[in-house]
Design a protein around this motif. Structure first.
Motif, PDB file in Angstrom:
ATOM      1  N   HIS A  88       0.549  12.651  21.384  1.00 49.45           N
ATOM      2  CA  HIS A  88       0.384  11.220  21.128  1.00 49.45           C
ATOM      3  C   HIS A  88       0.631  10.372  22.374  1.00 49.45           C
ATOM      4  O   HIS A  88       0.786   9.150  22.264  1.00 49.45           O
ATOM      5  CB  HIS A  88       1.298  10.788  19.984  1.00 49.45           C
ATOM      6  CG  HIS A  88       0.799  11.228  18.635  1.00 49.45           C
ATOM      7  ND1 HIS A  88       0.107  10.394  17.778  1.00 49.45           N
ATOM      8  CD2 HIS A  88       0.862  12.434  18.008  1.00 49.45           C
ATOM      9  CE1 HIS A  88      -0.206  11.057  16.682  1.00 49.45           C
ATOM     10  NE2 HIS A  88       0.233  12.296  16.788  1.00 49.45           N
ATOM     11  N   LYS A 149       5.760   4.195  26.066  1.00 47.62           N
ATOM     12  CA  LYS A 149       5.743   5.150  24.950  1.00 47.62           C
ATOM     13  C   LYS A 149       6.488   6.383  25.449  1.00 47.62           C
ATOM     14  O   LYS A 149       6.034   7.069  26.341  1.00 47.62           O
ATOM     15  CB  LYS A 149       4.305   5.506  24.558  1.00 47.62           C
ATOM     16  CG  LYS A 149       4.217   6.407  23.334  1.00 47.62           C
ATOM     17  CD  LYS A 149       2.800   6.918  23.102  1.00 47.62           C
ATOM     18  CE  LYS A 149       1.887   5.822  22.606  1.00 47.62           C
ATOM     19  NZ  LYS A 149       0.559   6.374  22.210  1.00 47.62           N
ATOM     20  N   PRO A 188       1.313   0.608  15.876  1.00 47.76           N
ATOM     21  CA  PRO A 188       2.293   1.592  16.340  1.00 47.76           C
ATOM     22  C   PRO A 188       3.140   2.164  15.200  1.00 47.76           C
ATOM     23  O   PRO A 188       3.491   3.350  15.209  1.00 47.76           O
ATOM     24  CB  PRO A 188       3.168   0.791  17.318  1.00 47.76           C
ATOM     25  CG  PRO A 188       2.359  -0.401  17.693  1.00 47.76           C
ATOM     26  CD  PRO A 188       1.551  -0.718  16.484  1.00 47.76           C
ATOM     27  N   GLU A 191       1.333   4.892  13.487  1.00 47.86           N
ATOM     28  CA  GLU A 191       1.294   6.115  14.293  1.00 47.86           C
ATOM     29  C   GLU A 191       2.619   6.872  14.196  1.00 47.86           C
ATOM     30  O   GLU A 191       2.632   8.109  14.141  1.00 47.86           O
ATOM     31  CB  GLU A 191       0.989   5.796  15.755  1.00 47.86           C
ATOM     32  CG  GLU A 191       0.867   7.057  16.609  1.00 47.86           C
ATOM     33  CD  GLU A 191       0.426   6.791  18.036  1.00 47.86           C
ATOM     34  OE1 GLU A 191       0.169   7.773  18.761  1.00 47.86           O
ATOM     35  OE2 GLU A 191       0.337   5.618  18.444  1.00 47.86           O
ATOM     36  N   CYS A 192       3.725   6.159  14.168  1.00 52.90           N
ATOM     37  CA  CYS A 192       5.026   6.822  14.021  1.00 52.90           C
ATOM     38  C   CYS A 192       5.097   7.616  12.716  1.00 52.90           C
ATOM     39  O   CYS A 192       5.589   8.753  12.685  1.00 52.90           O
ATOM     40  CB  CYS A 192       6.156   5.795  14.082  1.00 52.90           C
ATOM     41  SG  CYS A 192       6.480   5.146  15.730  1.00 52.90           S
ATOM     42  N   LYS A 194       2.534   8.795  11.089  1.00 53.36           N
ATOM     43  CA  LYS A 194       1.603   9.918  11.251  1.00 53.36           C
ATOM     44  C   LYS A 194       2.269  11.054  12.014  1.00 53.36           C
ATOM     45  O   LYS A 194       2.101  12.241  11.672  1.00 53.36           O
ATOM     46  CB  LYS A 194       0.350   9.442  12.000  1.00 53.36           C
ATOM     47  CG  LYS A 194      -0.697  10.530  12.239  1.00 53.36           C
ATOM     48  CD  LYS A 194      -1.428  10.893  10.953  1.00 53.36           C
ATOM     49  CE  LYS A 194      -2.689  11.731  11.206  1.00 53.36           C
ATOM     50  NZ  LYS A 194      -2.396  13.121  11.566  1.00 53.36           N
ATOM     51  N   TYR A 309      -3.671   1.225   7.061  1.00 57.23           N
ATOM     52  CA  TYR A 309      -3.777   2.138   8.206  1.00 57.23           C
ATOM     53  C   TYR A 309      -3.401   3.570   7.807  1.00 57.23           C
ATOM     54  O   TYR A 309      -4.008   4.539   8.279  1.00 57.23           O
ATOM     55  CB  TYR A 309      -2.880   1.658   9.354  1.00 57.23           C
ATOM     56  CG  TYR A 309      -3.298   0.335   9.956  1.00 57.23           C
ATOM     57  CD1 TYR A 309      -4.625  -0.084   9.929  1.00 57.23           C
ATOM     58  CD2 TYR A 309      -2.369  -0.511  10.545  1.00 57.23           C
ATOM     59  CE1 TYR A 309      -5.011  -1.301  10.471  1.00 57.23           C
ATOM     60  CE2 TYR A 309      -2.743  -1.728  11.099  1.00 57.23           C
ATOM     61  CZ  TYR A 309      -4.067  -2.117  11.057  1.00 57.23           C
ATOM     62  OH  TYR A 309      -4.445  -3.319  11.604  1.00 57.23           O
ATOM     63  N   PHE A 313      -5.466   7.080   8.164  1.00 60.77           N
ATOM     64  CA  PHE A 313      -4.893   8.284   8.779  1.00 60.77           C
ATOM     65  C   PHE A 313      -4.853   9.463   7.803  1.00 60.77           C
ATOM     66  O   PHE A 313      -4.553  10.593   8.195  1.00 60.77           O
ATOM     67  CB  PHE A 313      -3.467   8.016   9.275  1.00 60.77           C
ATOM     68  CG  PHE A 313      -3.398   7.291  10.592  1.00 60.77           C
ATOM     69  CD1 PHE A 313      -4.396   7.408  11.544  1.00 60.77           C
ATOM     70  CD2 PHE A 313      -2.290   6.501  10.893  1.00 60.77           C
ATOM     71  CE1 PHE A 313      -4.313   6.744  12.760  1.00 60.77           C
ATOM     72  CE2 PHE A 313      -2.196   5.845  12.114  1.00 60.77           C
ATOM     73  CZ  PHE A 313      -3.216   5.959  13.049  1.00 60.77           C
TER      74      PHE A 313
END
Length: 506
Positions: A88, A149, A188, A191-192, A194, A309, A313
């Motif tokens: 990532h 990141k 963001p 994504e965390c 995920k 989102y 995903f």
């Protein structure tokens, strides 16, 4: 008078001098009075050490050693986690094991009492780091960074009562991933979540669920239920215990210990027992109390976007909106989340293992600003994987299955059936090492062939190269498969290429 440490050092030196003195010097004449005195002093100083014969060797409470077998398992777990972080786009970072005490104070709320303080060693008051998040925020502020990141794997220390069976220790490893920077809402954060899903799926721990909430929803709920603002964080800390104790016990703590009015606690109880998906988020928009709170509506709006989102995903079914989730740390400001395993019934011979959450995190937009003299904020969101708890689960499963673990990665063993072949073995193993092949030999001049072959079988080494008089004369090396016991003669100059070929095929 010299310091005690210096006197002891001199006494030890004197003792060594007597032990190393040639025998004739010891017997050269009568013992002098000052020698008798020195001997008496040494005897008195050694007595405390001699009396420690009953000393119990153990690790400090809440810590542990890891055997070679356990280290193999831990390294595999960490490799899966770090590989995901790198996939990532995260950069590695490390910070000191201890920080200035003032950097850690007032960051953890009621948990601040669990911080280990170090004794003053030179003018600076220091504490062992409690987590990896606050040091990251300090690093961002100190280096005036606006976005990053990063991932960080390191040990942290907490002065709490350890529960070894549940994977809770005073010294433990954390694996953190954080995204710092001013970005569009919830990208963001999604994504965390995920990443947590990818890691828990990759570790094959079984089914899991990630609970999400938002601190703004909690604060809005507290305000509309009648909680005084001064008690928000204290009540939040109580709510955070709902995964460990019953609502009845939490209610008692809020009322009896923290002075909350009983009717206010009952209003909170109506909310914290609610959980669901996107439909519950939409339902809360219509709640007569929450719709009066601007904070709560902002949090609900972000959660609705987050679920959109998460659906894209492909992980929305793993996420549950849970109004009881609080995350007790003071620095969280927005979305918070916590992953728990959904335990299947344990087999009859296996004792159920309850380890609590295995991953957690959230948004902390104000933490970097707390270290900035001008209060400039850098929005951040992150996650932490509970390595010790995961390791406890994997370790128990391996004990139950009786799985054997190789503690080394040796690929080839260099052996000989005859005496006086150490030089040839050393030349051959150096050639293998130089070619990047993992190889071993026995540290003996003339080892027995059977001993060498048994070592390979015991340690799981797949290949053996054998060199002896006949092989040296013919210009070949015997290559033996440990599993099948088949041997083939390979030309000396081709042995490295042949080994590399076999290793690629295995």
């Amino acid at each position: 008078m010299p310091p005690l440490g210096l006197r002891r050092g001199r006494a030890w030196a004197a003792l060594l001098g007597q032990l190393l003195r040639p025998p004739r010097a010891v017997c050269a004449g009568p013992v002098r009075p000052h020698s008798q005195f020195a001997e008496a002093v040494l005897t008195s100083q050694l007595k405390p050490y001699q009396e420690k014969s009953n000393f119990i060797l153990k690790t400090p409470k809440g810590t542990r050693d890891f055997s070679p077998q356990q280290m193999v398992v831990r390294e595999k777990i960490l490799d899966i986690i770090v590989s995901c972080f790198k996939r990532h786009g995260a950069k590695g970072l490390d910070t000191p094991a201890f920080e200035l005490k003032e950097m850690l104070t007032e960051k953890y709320g009621e948990d601040s009492g669990l911080i280990y303080d170090l004794k003053d060693q030179g003018g600076e008051l220091l504490s062992l780091r409690y987590d990896l998040t606050v040091p990251f925020a300090r690093y961002m502020a100190m280096n005036k960074l606006k976005k990053m990141k990063r991932y960080h794997v390191g040990k942290v220390w907490r002065r709490e009562s350890p529960t070894i069976a549940q994977g809770r220790y005073r010294e433990f490893c954390q694996c953190d991933f954080d995204i710092a920077g001013d970005f569009d809402p919830m990208i963001p954060d999604a994504e965390c979540l995920k990443i947590i899903c990818e890691i828990l799926t990759g570790l094959q721990l079984g089914d899991f669920l990630i609970k999400v909430n938002d601190r703004r929803i909690l604060d809005g709920m507290f305000a509309t239920c009648g909680v005084p603002e001064s008690k928000f964080r204290a009540i939040c800390s109580s709510i955070d215990k709902l995964d460990k104790i019953s609502w009845k016990d939490v209610r008692h703590e809020m009322v009896a210990e923290k002075g909350l009015a009983p009717e206010v606690a009952d209003r909170i109880g109506d909310y914290v027992q609610c959980h669901g998906g996107l439909s519950l988020v939409e339902q809360m928009f219509q709640d007569p109390r929450l719709c009066q709170s601007k904070q709560a509506l902002e949090g609900l709006g972000d959660l609705k976007l987050l679920f959109e989102y998460l659906t894209l995903f492909g992980i929305a079914e793993k996420i549950r909106f849970d109004l009881s989730l609080a995350r007790g740390l003071d620095y969280y400001t927005g979305v918070v989340y916590e992953a728990v395993l959904l335990q299947a019934p344990a087999p009859a011979e296996e004792e159920p293992l309850s380890v609590g959450s295995v991953a957690a995190g959230g948004r902390y937009d104000g933490l970097v600003g707390m270290f900035n003299p001008k209060g400039h904020k850098v929005p951040c969101v992150g996650l932490s994987i509970g390595v010790e708890r995961i390791f406890s689960i994997v370790e128990q499963r391996m004990k139950t299955s009786g799985e054997k673990i190789r503690t080394t990665e040796t690929q080839v063993f260099v052996a000989t059936p005859q005496k006086n072949f150490l030089q040839e073995r050393l030349k051959l193993i150096a050639e293998l090492w130089d070619a990047g092949i993992k190889a071993e030999l026995l540290y003996k001049n003339n080892p027995k062939l059977l001993t060498q072959l048994h070592y390979c079988e015991d340690t799981g080494i797949p290949l053996v190269v054998i060199i002896g008089e006949q092989e040296l004369k013919d210009g070949v090396i015997k290559l033996r498969s440990v599993a099948s016991r088949e041997e083939v003669a390979i030309k000396r100059e081709h042995i490295v290429a042949e080994i590399q070929k076999r290793l690629l095929q295995s």
